[in-house]
Design a protein around this motif. Structure first.
Motif, PDB file in Angstrom:
ATOM      1  N   PRO A 143      19.300  43.079  30.099  1.00  0.00           N
ATOM      2  CA  PRO A 143      19.400  43.805  31.368  1.00  0.00           C
ATOM      3  C   PRO A 143      20.719  44.559  31.514  1.00  0.00           C
ATOM      4  N   PHE A 164      23.823  51.913  30.756  1.00  0.00           N
ATOM      5  CA  PHE A 164      23.345  53.254  30.449  1.00  0.00           C
ATOM      6  C   PHE A 164      22.950  54.004  31.715  1.00  0.00           C
ATOM      7  N   GLY A 165      22.549  53.259  32.735  1.00  0.00           N
ATOM      8  CA  GLY A 165      22.277  53.903  34.011  1.00  0.00           C
ATOM      9  C   GLY A 165      23.536  54.488  34.623  1.00  0.00           C
ATOM     10  N   LEU A 193      19.747  56.140  25.723  1.00  0.00           N
ATOM     11  CA  LEU A 193      19.326  55.116  24.767  1.00  0.00           C
ATOM     12  C   LEU A 193      18.739  55.736  23.512  1.00  0.00           C
ATOM     13  N   LYS A 219      18.859  57.494  31.719  1.00  0.00           N
ATOM     14  CA  LYS A 219      19.148  56.303  30.919  1.00  0.00           C
ATOM     15  C   LYS A 219      18.354  56.317  29.618  1.00  0.00           C
ATOM     16  N   ASP A 220      17.087  56.645  29.689  1.00  0.00           N
ATOM     17  CA  ASP A 220      16.246  56.646  28.495  1.00  0.00           C
ATOM     18  C   ASP A 220      16.726  57.669  27.474  1.00  0.00           C
ATOM     19  N   HIS A 271      20.877  48.187  30.265  1.00  0.00           N
ATOM     20  CA  HIS A 271      20.176  49.166  31.107  1.00  0.00           C
ATOM     21  C   HIS A 271      21.039  49.543  32.316  1.00  0.00           C
ATOM     22  N   THR A 272      21.785  48.584  32.836  1.00  0.00           N
ATOM     23  CA  THR A 272      22.734  48.904  33.904  1.00  0.00           C
ATOM     24  C   THR A 272      23.825  49.829  33.392  1.00  0.00           C
ATOM     25  N   PRO A 310      18.761  46.831  23.602  1.00  0.00           N
ATOM     26  CA  PRO A 310      17.830  47.277  24.648  1.00  0.00           C
ATOM     27  C   PRO A 310      17.150  46.158  25.421  1.00  0.00           C
ATOM     28  N   GLU A 311      16.991  44.962  24.812  1.00  0.00           N
ATOM     29  CA  GLU A 311      16.310  43.876  25.521  1.00  0.00           C
ATOM     30  C   GLU A 311      17.162  43.243  26.621  1.00  0.00           C
TER      31      GLU A 311
END
Length: 263
Positions: free
Chosen positions: A195, A201-202, A216, A212-213, A198-199, A192-193
């Protein structure tokens, strides 16, 4: 210190994983040579290491360029005397590669991660091994996420490329371990830390019509301990496995998925 007097080269050292591993190696006494294609981010990581009392140097090196890698390692060994650890943490952008059904994925996009990862890891491993075999010691390391083993949708050719990396690590060990060169792959969940995750999962959230959240949270819930691998957990495991305390470990995948993948 677990890595005192060790000389370590980290590829992709400007990224979240590469820089975290480089810092952890330096904290345990290693002299760290950070390489990558973006000098500014590497310089930032090197300054953090030296400010904390560690030893770090940077060089612009494309891990897929065999001559550039070989020339850099020759310079490292000429200066430092040995090459003890090679950690390849390169990454590629997931855009256009993930979150797309196979039926809609262009062949070039499918092949890109497979050819990019296998080429770069073979180039850096091959170049490192030439020095390590001569000195009869050394560790070659890489990192893969859980789709290397766990089938997941919409990952495209990334999962195939990561699986190829794990297969490459085993194959290299079969040939080089007899000469004192160990190969280790560290398999994690998405971290998760970083970047990049996050891309990723987006992209998957957009394709699946969720957030995304939520994705996760869902992946974390699938692990035995109900949380994803942390960046520091990967870095500390890398330190241990690069050290002489793990001297019997080679040709293996260290499972850091917290039970998401069960071996």
């Amino acid at each position: 210190m677990l890595l005192e007097n060790k000389n370590v080269v980290v590829y992709g050292a400007g990224g979240a994983i590469g820089s975290a591993v480089a810092r952890a190696f330096a904290q345990e006494g290693a002299r760290v040579f950070l390489t990558g294609r973006t000098p500014d981010v590497m310089e930032t990581a090197a300054k953090e290491i030296t400010a904390a009392g560690g030893a770090a140097e940077t060089a612009v090196v494309d891990a897929a360029d065999e001559k550039a890698v070989a020339d850099h390692l020759a310079a490292v060994v000429a200066d430092a005397g040995t090459l003890d650890v090679s950690f390849n943490a390169i990454g590629i952008s997931p855009r256009g590669l993930q979150g797309i059904p196979f039926t809609d994925l262009p062949i070039e996009n499918f092949l890109h991660p497979i050819t990019t990862y296998t080429r770069a890891h073979f180039v850096t491993a091959k170049s490192a091994a030439r020095h390590m075999i001569a000195q009869r010691s050394g560790v070659i390391m890489m990192n893969t996420p859980e789709p290397a083993r766990l089938p997941l949708p919409l990952v495209g050719g990334m999962s195939v490329g990561w699986a190829a990396m794990e297969g490459l690590s085993r194959a290299l060990s079969a040939e080089w371990a007899q000469h004192g060169v160990r190969t280790i792959c560290l398999r994690t969940t998405g971290i998760p830390e970083t970047p990049t995750i996050h891309t990723v999962f987006g992209l998957h959230a957009d394709a699946l019509g969720t957030t995304k959240d939520q994705l996760l949270e869902m992946e974390g819930a699938m692990t035995h301990r109900k949380r994803l691998t942390a960046l520091d957990e990967l870095a500390q495991a890398a330190v241990l496995l690069a050290s002489d305390r793990a001297s019997a470990m080679t040709g293996t995948v260290a499972n850091l998925t917290g039970g998401l993948v069960v071996d």
